[in-house]
Design a protein around this motif. Structure first.
Motif, PDB file in Angstrom:
ATOM      1  N   ALA A  54       0.836  -1.201   0.000  1.00  0.00           N
ATOM      2  CA  ALA A  54       0.000   0.000   0.000  1.00  0.00           C
ATOM      3  C   ALA A  54       0.875   1.257   0.000  1.00  0.00           C
ATOM      4  O   ALA A  54       1.978   1.257   0.553  1.00  0.00           O
ATOM      5  N   PRO A  55       0.409   2.342  -0.602  1.00  0.00           N
ATOM      6  CA  PRO A  55       1.199   3.583  -0.633  1.00  0.00           C
ATOM      7  C   PRO A  55       1.226   4.266   0.732  1.00  0.00           C
ATOM      8  O   PRO A  55       0.388   4.002   1.602  1.00  0.00           O
ATOM      9  N   LEU A  56       2.179   5.153   0.901  1.00  0.00           N
ATOM     10  CA  LEU A  56       2.355   5.883   2.157  1.00  0.00           C
ATOM     11  C   LEU A  56       1.070   6.591   2.578  1.00  0.00           C
ATOM     12  O   LEU A  56       0.741   6.644   3.772  1.00  0.00           O
ATOM     13  N   ALA A  57       0.313   7.129   1.615  1.00  0.00           N
ATOM     14  CA  ALA A  57      -0.896   7.893   1.943  1.00  0.00           C
ATOM     15  C   ALA A  57      -1.901   7.074   2.747  1.00  0.00           C
ATOM     16  O   ALA A  57      -2.648   7.620   3.567  1.00  0.00           O
ATOM     17  N   VAL A  58      -1.925   5.763   2.520  1.00  0.00           N
ATOM     18  CA  VAL A  58      -2.838   4.890   3.261  1.00  0.00           C
ATOM     19  C   VAL A  58      -2.531   4.942   4.755  1.00  0.00           C
ATOM     20  O   VAL A  58      -3.437   4.975   5.600  1.00  0.00           O
ATOM     21  N   PHE A  59      -1.254   4.983   5.089  1.00  0.00           N
ATOM     22  CA  PHE A  59      -0.842   4.952   6.494  1.00  0.00           C
ATOM     23  C   PHE A  59      -0.914   6.336   7.144  1.00  0.00           C
ATOM     24  O   PHE A  59      -0.856   6.455   8.363  1.00  0.00           O
ATOM     25  N   GLU A  60      -1.046   7.335   6.320  1.00  0.00           N
ATOM     26  CA  GLU A  60      -1.222   8.695   6.845  1.00  0.00           C
ATOM     27  C   GLU A  60      -2.686   8.998   7.140  1.00  0.00           C
ATOM     28  O   GLU A  60      -2.995  10.047   7.705  1.00  0.00           O
ATOM     29  N   THR A  61      -3.574   8.075   6.787  1.00  0.00           N
ATOM     30  CA  THR A  61      -5.018   8.265   6.973  1.00  0.00           C
ATOM     31  C   THR A  61      -5.492   7.501   8.198  1.00  0.00           C
ATOM     32  O   THR A  61      -5.395   6.269   8.250  1.00  0.00           O
ATOM     33  N   PRO A  62      -5.982   8.170   9.228  1.00  0.00           N
ATOM     34  CA  PRO A  62      -6.401   7.472  10.449  1.00  0.00           C
ATOM     35  C   PRO A  62      -7.655   6.636  10.231  1.00  0.00           C
ATOM     36  O   PRO A  62      -8.502   6.962   9.392  1.00  0.00           O
ATOM     37  N   ASP A  63      -7.757   5.565  10.991  1.00  0.00           N
ATOM     38  CA  ASP A  63      -8.955   4.717  10.971  1.00  0.00           C
ATOM     39  C   ASP A  63      -9.947   5.305  11.986  1.00  0.00           C
ATOM     40  O   ASP A  63     -10.062   4.836  13.116  1.00  0.00           O
ATOM     41  N   LYS A  64     -10.661   6.337  11.562  1.00  0.00           N
ATOM     42  CA  LYS A  64     -11.540   7.063  12.481  1.00  0.00           C
ATOM     43  C   LYS A  64     -12.714   6.202  12.959  1.00  0.00           C
ATOM     44  O   LYS A  64     -13.181   6.350  14.089  1.00  0.00           O
ATOM     45  N   HIS A  65     -13.198   5.311  12.102  1.00  0.00           N
ATOM     46  CA  HIS A  65     -14.341   4.477  12.493  1.00  0.00           C
ATOM     47  C   HIS A  65     -13.947   3.521  13.614  1.00  0.00           C
ATOM     48  O   HIS A  65     -14.691   3.348  14.590  1.00  0.00           O
ATOM     49  N   ARG A  66     -12.765   2.908  13.502  1.00  0.00           N
ATOM     50  CA  ARG A  66     -12.294   2.012  14.559  1.00  0.00           C
ATOM     51  C   ARG A  66     -12.081   2.777  15.851  1.00  0.00           C
ATOM     52  O   ARG A  66     -12.480   2.328  16.929  1.00  0.00           O
ATOM     53  N   ALA A  67     -11.458   3.953  15.756  1.00  0.00           N
ATOM     54  CA  ALA A  67     -11.195   4.756  16.946  1.00  0.00           C
ATOM     55  C   ALA A  67     -12.499   5.165  17.628  1.00  0.00           C
ATOM     56  O   ALA A  67     -12.623   5.092  18.858  1.00  0.00           O
ATOM     57  N   ALA A  68     -13.489   5.567  16.841  1.00  0.00           N
ATOM     58  CA  ALA A  68     -14.771   5.991  17.403  1.00  0.00           C
ATOM     59  C   ALA A  68     -15.473   4.826  18.105  1.00  0.00           C
ATOM     60  O   ALA A  68     -16.064   5.001  19.172  1.00  0.00           O
ATOM     61  N   LYS A  69     -15.389   3.628  17.506  1.00  0.00           N
ATOM     62  CA  LYS A  69     -16.035   2.465  18.096  1.00  0.00           C
ATOM     63  C   LYS A  69     -15.379   2.077  19.419  1.00  0.00           C
ATOM     64  O   LYS A  69     -16.069   1.803  20.408  1.00  0.00           O
TER      65      LYS A  69
END
Length: 410
Positions: free
Chosen positions: A72-87
């Protein structure tokens, strides 16, 4: 002698009853890899037996994780998993308890671009900030435990026959979590009392500073006013006891983030982000990390320290005698859960609010004024050995032996 299946059941029962102390009508969250499925299923069964309302399993797969980091490209890892964090945050606010099963291959992400690992740490660190505060203030019950995996076992026992490696690692896990005793639950409660008694002794002394000396180490660590040393067991907001780490042999406190000076050298490899960091030295001035050198994984270590402002400072200070059972086993686990309980250790990053009197009720600003560090990360590294001495410096400037030759001096 008990069979593996019998020992695994005892282990799962211990995790449920002592690790998180599941309460009636409580939700239980389990973080596990597919390889841990047998243990996760037993935990689920015992949790429902204890009266859990629901058990939620967050599955992951090591091979998929490695594929993702490699492709996966670097941009994928720069994007937080907000749905997991919220849950996770929602579940914590509901009073759920959390069980994390660690079994990662220490070399899982060897050779992966360090920028991806650092980006993922920063992005999800921000997203999980509220959840982490709930955990680190002991609002909820949580525990970290281990399960054997092929990749991890191969790293720990490279000279054993391939067919025996996983069995040997499971045996080491059972041995160090006291599963072979007649009543592991009762044994753990007695162990908890012994560590709490040592924490009480340190709290009575209220040292201003600890001075560490050993080959490659000459370090002063200040402690905040009204600091609290804590043993194995903790209590959540509702007064229910839990065991955050299993195994555990430590008593721990928080550093005054602005009062650390000198240099410290690692004594065991640090497994971090699927990589090994080894033979490293960290130098501090006025609390801040100003220099790092490592024979292996230096870039990974530097990226860790650059996670945020708080990752340039220390959070946790933990004391573990060299004669502890894990140290005396002679096994290098390449896993912080075990290796930190074989050695005095420190943690880069966030401190626990409950390590100062009344800290759970303090705002982040109030904690900061006391020198209690905050960060997106919290990474333990091992510094203890049989050659380490530690002196406690009192408020009046007197020096009192705390450790001599790697063991308690009182």
């Amino acid at each position: 002698m008990a069979t593996f299946e019998e020992n695994l059941k005892k282990y799962a029962k211990l995790i449920v009853e002592v690790g998180v102390n599941v309460q009636p009508d409580q939700k239980v969250v389990v973080n596990a890899t597919l390889e841990n499925a047998p243990l996760a299923r037993l935990i689920t069964a015992f949790a429902f037996e204890a009266g859990a309302k629901d058990v939620i399993i967050n599955w992951s797969d090591s091979e998929v994780t490695a594929l993702r980091y490699n492709n996966a490209p670097l941009a994928v890892f720069e994007t937080p998993d907000k749905h997991r964090a919220a849950k996770l945050t929602e579940l914590a606010k509901e009073g759920a308890c959390f069980i994390s099963i660690t079994s990662e291959d220490p070399d899982l992400l060897k050779g992966v671009d360090g920028a991806k690992i650092a980006a993922n740490q920063r992005a999800n660190g921000d997203a999980l900030a509220e959840y982490r505060e709930l955990m680190m203030s002991n609002t909820v019950s949580w525990t970290v435990v281990a399960a054997a995996s092929e990749g991890w076992a191969k790293k720990v026992f490279p000279d054993a026959a391939e067919s025996e490696q996983v069995d040997k690692l499971w045996e080491a896990i059972f041995q160090n979590t006291r599963i072979h005793t007649d009543d592991p639950v009762a044994t753990w409660k007695a162990h908890d009392k012994n560590l709490a008694a040592k924490a009480d002794e340190l709290n009575e002394k209220q040292f201003k500073t600890l001075h560490y000396t050993a080959p490659g180490t000459d370090l002063y660590i200040g402690l905040p006013e009204n600091h609290l040393w804590v043993g194995a067991g903790s209590y959540n907001q509702k007064g229910h006891e839990f065991m955050a780490n299993m195994p555990t042999e430590e008593v721990f406190c928080c550093a005054d983030k602005y009062a650390v000076s000198g240099h410290v050298s690692s004594t065991k490899p640090l497994s971090y982000g699927g990589n090994i960091i080894d033979n490293f030295t960290i130098t501090f001035e006025e609390g801040r990390i100003v220099d790092v050198k490592a024979e292996q994984g230096e870039e990974i270590l530097k990226n860790l320290i650059e996670t945020d402002e708080g990752s340039h400072y220390l959070g946790e200070v933990a004391l573990v005698p060299d004669p502890s059972p894990i140290s005396q086993s002679g096994i290098l686990f390449y896993n912080t859960l075990f290796d930190e309980n074989a050695s005095n250790h420190l943690a880069i990053g966030s401190a626990y609010a409950f390590n100062v009197k009344g800290g759970e009720e303090m705002s982040r600003e109030e904690l900061e004024k006391m020198g209690v560090n905050n960060s997106r990360t919290h990474v333990d590294f091992m510094i203890g050995s049989a050659q380490m001495d530690i002196d406690g410096i009192t408020q009046s400037g007197d020096s009192v032996p705390v450790f001599r030759n790697g063991d308690w001096a009182f």
